[in-house]
Design a protein around this motif. Structure first.
Motif, PDB file in Angstrom:
ATOM      1  N   LEU A   1      -9.822  -8.047 -24.071  1.00 41.15           N
ATOM      2  CA  LEU A   1      -8.788  -7.545 -23.170  1.00 41.15           C
ATOM      3  C   LEU A   1      -8.981  -8.103 -21.763  1.00 41.15           C
ATOM      4  CD1 LEU A   1      -6.360  -5.639 -22.918  1.00 41.15           C
ATOM      5  CD2 LEU A   1      -7.964  -3.797 -22.371  1.00 41.15           C
ATOM      6  N   LEU A   2      -7.898  -8.604 -21.182  1.00 45.53           N
ATOM      7  CA  LEU A   2      -7.902  -9.218 -19.850  1.00 45.53           C
ATOM      8  C   LEU A   2      -6.662  -8.775 -19.099  1.00 45.53           C
ATOM      9  CD1 LEU A   2      -8.857 -11.270 -17.683  1.00 45.53           C
ATOM     10  CD2 LEU A   2      -7.727 -13.058 -19.029  1.00 45.53           C
ATOM     11  N   LEU A   3      -6.846  -8.172 -17.938  1.00 48.27           N
ATOM     12  CA  LEU A   3      -5.740  -7.735 -17.095  1.00 48.27           C
ATOM     13  C   LEU A   3      -5.542  -8.721 -15.956  1.00 48.27           C
ATOM     14  CD1 LEU A   3      -6.417  -5.122 -18.682  1.00 48.27           C
ATOM     15  CD2 LEU A   3      -5.890  -3.836 -16.598  1.00 48.27           C
ATOM     16  N   LEU A   4      -4.282  -9.059 -15.666  1.00 44.16           N
ATOM     17  CA  LEU A   4      -3.923  -9.917 -14.542  1.00 44.16           C
ATOM     18  C   LEU A   4      -3.170  -9.075 -13.525  1.00 44.16           C
ATOM     19  CD1 LEU A   4      -2.587 -13.081 -16.448  1.00 44.16           C
ATOM     20  CD2 LEU A   4      -4.951 -12.495 -15.862  1.00 44.16           C
ATOM     21  N   LEU A   5      -3.693  -8.997 -12.300  1.00 47.38           N
ATOM     22  CA  LEU A   5      -3.141  -8.107 -11.286  1.00 47.38           C
ATOM     23  C   LEU A   5      -2.671  -8.878 -10.063  1.00 47.38           C
ATOM     24  CD1 LEU A   5      -5.940  -5.361 -11.247  1.00 47.38           C
ATOM     25  CD2 LEU A   5      -3.895  -5.453 -12.700  1.00 47.38           C
ATOM     26  N   GLY A   6      -1.493  -8.522  -9.605  1.00 49.07           N
ATOM     27  CA  GLY A   6      -0.985  -9.016  -8.338  1.00 49.07           C
ATOM     28  C   GLY A   6      -0.556  -7.852  -7.468  1.00 49.07           C
ATOM     29  N   ALA A   7      -0.342  -8.111  -6.197  1.00 47.96           N
ATOM     30  CA  ALA A   7       0.238  -7.139  -5.284  1.00 47.96           C
ATOM     31  C   ALA A   7       0.618  -7.894  -4.010  1.00 47.96           C
ATOM     32  CB  ALA A   7      -0.727  -5.985  -4.975  1.00 47.96           C
ATOM     33  N   PRO A   8       1.891  -8.038  -3.744  1.00 48.85           N
ATOM     34  CA  PRO A   8       3.024  -7.421  -4.423  1.00 48.85           C
ATOM     35  C   PRO A   8       3.584  -8.226  -5.586  1.00 48.85           C
ATOM     36  CG  PRO A   8       3.814  -8.588  -2.495  1.00 48.85           C
ATOM     37  CD  PRO A   8       2.310  -8.755  -2.513  1.00 48.85           C
TER      38      PRO A   8
ATOM     39  N   ASP B   1       3.913   5.018   0.324  1.00 50.49           N
ATOM     40  CA  ASP B   1       3.114   3.827   0.597  1.00 50.49           C
ATOM     41  C   ASP B   1       2.243   3.470  -0.604  1.00 50.49           C
ATOM     42  OD1 ASP B   1       4.154   3.583   3.144  1.00 50.49           O
ATOM     43  OD2 ASP B   1       2.523   4.691   4.098  1.00 50.49           O
ATOM     44  N   SER B   2       1.969   2.187  -0.730  1.00 46.43           N
ATOM     45  CA  SER B   2       1.094   1.681  -1.792  1.00 46.43           C
ATOM     46  C   SER B   2      -0.261   1.339  -1.192  1.00 46.43           C
ATOM     47  CB  SER B   2       1.701   0.443  -2.440  1.00 46.43           C
ATOM     48  OG  SER B   2       0.821  -0.127  -3.387  1.00 46.43           O
ATOM     49  N   THR B   3      -1.322   1.888  -1.760  1.00 45.93           N
ATOM     50  CA  THR B   3      -2.682   1.593  -1.305  1.00 45.93           C
ATOM     51  C   THR B   3      -3.474   0.989  -2.455  1.00 45.93           C
ATOM     52  OG1 THR B   3      -3.590   3.744  -1.953  1.00 45.93           O
ATOM     53  CG2 THR B   3      -2.588   3.578   0.254  1.00 45.93           C
ATOM     54  N   PRO B   4      -4.550   0.254  -2.158  1.00 44.09           N
ATOM     55  CA  PRO B   4      -5.396  -0.267  -3.231  1.00 44.09           C
ATOM     56  C   PRO B   4      -5.937   0.832  -4.132  1.00 44.09           C
ATOM     57  CG  PRO B   4      -5.888  -1.393  -1.182  1.00 44.09           C
ATOM     58  CD  PRO B   4      -4.967  -0.254  -0.827  1.00 44.09           C
ATOM     59  N   GLU B   5      -6.250   1.992  -3.549  1.00 44.11           N
ATOM     60  CA  GLU B   5      -6.798   3.086  -4.354  1.00 44.11           C
ATOM     61  C   GLU B   5      -5.780   3.607  -5.351  1.00 44.11           C
ATOM     62  OE1 GLU B   5      -9.006   2.928  -0.443  1.00 44.11           O
ATOM     63  OE2 GLU B   5      -6.893   2.870  -1.043  1.00 44.11           O
TER      64      GLU B   5
ATOM     65  N   GLY C   1      10.090  -8.093  -0.655  1.00 44.87           N
ATOM     66  CA  GLY C   1       9.608  -8.303   0.699  1.00 44.87           C
ATOM     67  C   GLY C   1       9.697  -7.047   1.539  1.00 44.87           C
ATOM     68  N   THR C   2      10.778  -6.313   1.370  1.00 46.75           N
ATOM     69  CA  THR C   2      10.942  -5.058   2.098  1.00 46.75           C
ATOM     70  C   THR C   2       9.867  -4.058   1.703  1.00 46.75           C
ATOM     71  OG1 THR C   2      13.336  -5.379   2.299  1.00 46.75           O
ATOM     72  CG2 THR C   2      12.511  -3.117   2.495  1.00 46.75           C
ATOM     73  N   ARG C   3       9.643  -3.931   0.412  1.00 41.74           N
ATOM     74  CA  ARG C   3       8.619  -3.015  -0.080  1.00 41.74           C
ATOM     75  C   ARG C   3       7.238  -3.412   0.459  1.00 41.74           C
ATOM     76  NH1 ARG C   3       7.161   1.919  -1.620  1.00 41.74           N
ATOM     77  NH2 ARG C   3       5.142   1.763  -2.611  1.00 41.74           N
ATOM     78  N   PHE C   4       6.932  -4.694   0.403  1.00 40.22           N
ATOM     79  CA  PHE C   4       5.639  -5.190   0.852  1.00 40.22           C
ATOM     80  C   PHE C   4       5.412  -4.913   2.332  1.00 40.22           C
ATOM     81  CE2 PHE C   4       3.439  -9.025   2.667  1.00 40.22           C
ATOM     82  CZ  PHE C   4       2.158  -8.693   2.249  1.00 40.22           C
ATOM     83  N   LEU C   5       6.390  -5.242   3.140  1.00 35.51           N
ATOM     84  CA  LEU C   5       6.224  -5.127   4.589  1.00 35.51           C
ATOM     85  C   LEU C   5       6.250  -3.679   5.066  1.00 35.51           C
ATOM     86  CD1 LEU C   5       8.546  -8.115   5.434  1.00 35.51           C
ATOM     87  CD2 LEU C   5       6.098  -8.034   5.944  1.00 35.51           C
ATOM     88  N   ALA C   6       7.075  -2.865   4.442  1.00 41.87           N
ATOM     89  CA  ALA C   6       7.224  -1.485   4.894  1.00 41.87           C
ATOM     90  C   ALA C   6       6.170  -0.551   4.336  1.00 41.87           C
ATOM     91  CB  ALA C   6       8.620  -0.970   4.520  1.00 41.87           C
ATOM     92  N   HIS C   7       5.675  -0.837   3.110  1.00 43.25           N
ATOM     93  CA  HIS C   7       4.869   0.170   2.430  1.00 43.25           C
ATOM     94  C   HIS C   7       3.574  -0.330   1.794  1.00 43.25           C
ATOM     95  CE1 HIS C   7       8.040   3.105   2.958  1.00 43.25           C
ATOM     96  NE2 HIS C   7       8.917   2.254   2.454  1.00 43.25           N
ATOM     97  N   GLU C   8       3.302  -1.636   1.850  1.00 50.69           N
ATOM     98  CA  GLU C   8       2.112  -2.138   1.152  1.00 50.69           C
ATOM     99  C   GLU C   8       1.173  -2.946   2.030  1.00 50.69           C
ATOM    100  OE1 GLU C   8       1.387  -5.286  -2.396  1.00 50.69           O
ATOM    101  OE2 GLU C   8       2.696  -3.595  -2.917  1.00 50.69           O
ATOM    102  N   LEU C   9       1.710  -3.765   2.913  1.00 49.47           N
ATOM    103  CA  LEU C   9       0.885  -4.684   3.694  1.00 49.47           C
ATOM    104  C   LEU C   9      -0.211  -3.958   4.470  1.00 49.47           C
ATOM    105  CD1 LEU C   9       0.140  -7.390   4.977  1.00 49.47           C
ATOM    106  CD2 LEU C   9       2.044  -7.067   6.583  1.00 49.47           C
ATOM    107  N   SER C  10       0.132  -2.911   5.171  1.00 43.66           N
ATOM    108  CA  SER C  10      -0.852  -2.229   6.023  1.00 43.66           C
ATOM    109  C   SER C  10      -2.009  -1.671   5.208  1.00 43.66           C
ATOM    110  CB  SER C  10      -0.179  -1.114   6.818  1.00 43.66           C
ATOM    111  OG  SER C  10       0.736  -1.641   7.755  1.00 43.66           O
ATOM    112  N   GLY C  11      -1.699  -1.038   4.077  1.00 50.01           N
ATOM    113  CA  GLY C  11      -2.755  -0.447   3.252  1.00 50.01           C
ATOM    114  C   GLY C  11      -3.679  -1.482   2.642  1.00 50.01           C
ATOM    115  N   THR C  12      -3.113  -2.622   2.255  1.00 49.24           N
ATOM    116  CA  THR C  12      -3.938  -3.683   1.675  1.00 49.24           C
ATOM    117  C   THR C  12      -4.780  -4.368   2.746  1.00 49.24           C
ATOM    118  OG1 THR C  12      -2.366  -4.064  -0.131  1.00 49.24           O
ATOM    119  CG2 THR C  12      -3.884  -5.857   0.400  1.00 49.24           C
ATOM    120  N   ALA C  13      -4.162  -4.686   3.891  1.00 47.35           N
ATOM    121  CA  ALA C  13      -4.866  -5.421   4.938  1.00 47.35           C
ATOM    122  C   ALA C  13      -5.975  -4.599   5.579  1.00 47.35           C
ATOM    123  CB  ALA C  13      -3.872  -5.874   6.002  1.00 47.35           C
TER     124      ALA C  13
END
Length: 271
Positions: A27-34, A72-76, A187-199
């Motif tokens: 089993l191998l998982l491939l993960l991206g975000a976003p 918001d989307s966070t790594p956790e 792009g909207t989702r990434f900039l508004a709700h994901e970028l800050s939590g990941t960075a």
């Protein structure tokens, strides 16, 4: 060809997770975000010749619909989603490949669920908090988000790509096509709700090194001028193990999937 993947929808608190399974083997998982599952299809097709490969749309992207689109989307949170997918598959553990924000998801997965990962290949994770100029990078991330709210997706993404080290206006390049509605939505989702939590994610080096999971940092052979080259090198130094060179640059798995898969197989075969 490995045939069409099977598609699954898993309901967990706050989100319906879409994931796809193809192939047979370990089993191998491939993960991206976003990045959604579709962007990993070429690599998944190659790896599915000798692996059971799982690709997934991260929460709020493509087919993984949130109950509250403003969450918001966070790594956790994304790490817990991956653990839920493993539960749904009846799998105790898996090998994991994560690229960019997906690599940060993988780091959070190893920290929170250390027994669920055999080997994590963290390909160019943007772990900006490990850099000596972390405060400056933090300010730049805030500026990118402010640009999005003031001027929109295109202006903010241009600023994001320039800070990441990409040539946003290469001489002689064809005129870029207008982004699709889905690209604008992502792009909207990434900039508004994901970028800050990941960075802003700070890897827990102690957790990454004391558990059973093996963590390997991957860096593109052509990524020397990118911000993620610096972050990946910093993480490898913290982990005390050299980074592994992969074909191409930050998106090498898209442009050179067969060569990229060969390097992945070599890394996964090591003990």
């Amino acid at each position: 060809m490995t045939g069409s993947p099977s598609t699954h929808v898993l309901a967990v608190p706050d989100v319906h997770l879409h994931y796809e399974v193809r192939g047979d083997g370990p089993l191998l998982l491939l993960l991206g975000a976003p990045m959604p599952a579709a962007d990993f299809t070429p690599l998944a097709e190659v790896l599915a010749r000798d692996h059971t490969v799982v690709t997934t749309d991260p929460r709020g992207i493509a087919n993984s619909a949130l109950d509250d689109p403003q969450q918001d989307s966070t790594p956790e949170l994304r790490a817990d989603d991956v653990a839920a997918i493993l539960d749904d598959l009846g799998a105790q553990s898996a090998d994991v490949f994560g690229s960019s924000g997906g690599a940060v998801t993988g780091l959070a997965l190893v920290s929170a669920h250390p027994t669920r990962v055999r080997t994590l290949i963290a390909h160019e994770p943007p772990v900006l908090e490990l850099l000596p100029d972390a405060a400056e990078q933090r300010a730049k991330t805030e500026e990118i988000v402010e640009t999005f709210h003031r001027d929109g997706v295109a202006a903010a993404m241009a600023k994001f790509m320039a800070n990441a080290g990409f040539d946003v206006n290469p001489e002689g390049a064809p005129v870029a096509a207008e982004p699709s509605p889905q690209q604008i939505a992502h792009g909207t989702r990434f900039l508004a709700h994901e970028l800050s939590g990941t960075a802003s994610y700070l890897p827990d080096i102690a957790a990454l090194t004391r558990g059973p999971a093996r963590v390997v940092v991957g860096i593109g052979a052509d990524s020397g001028g990118l911000l993620t080259y610096r972050t990946s090198t910093a993480l490898a130094d913290q982990l005390g193990s050299p980074a592994v060179e992969f074909p191409g640059d930050h998106g090498g798995f898209i442009g050179q999937p067969a060569e990229f898969a060969d390097t992945m197989r070599k890394v996964l075969a090591e003990t």
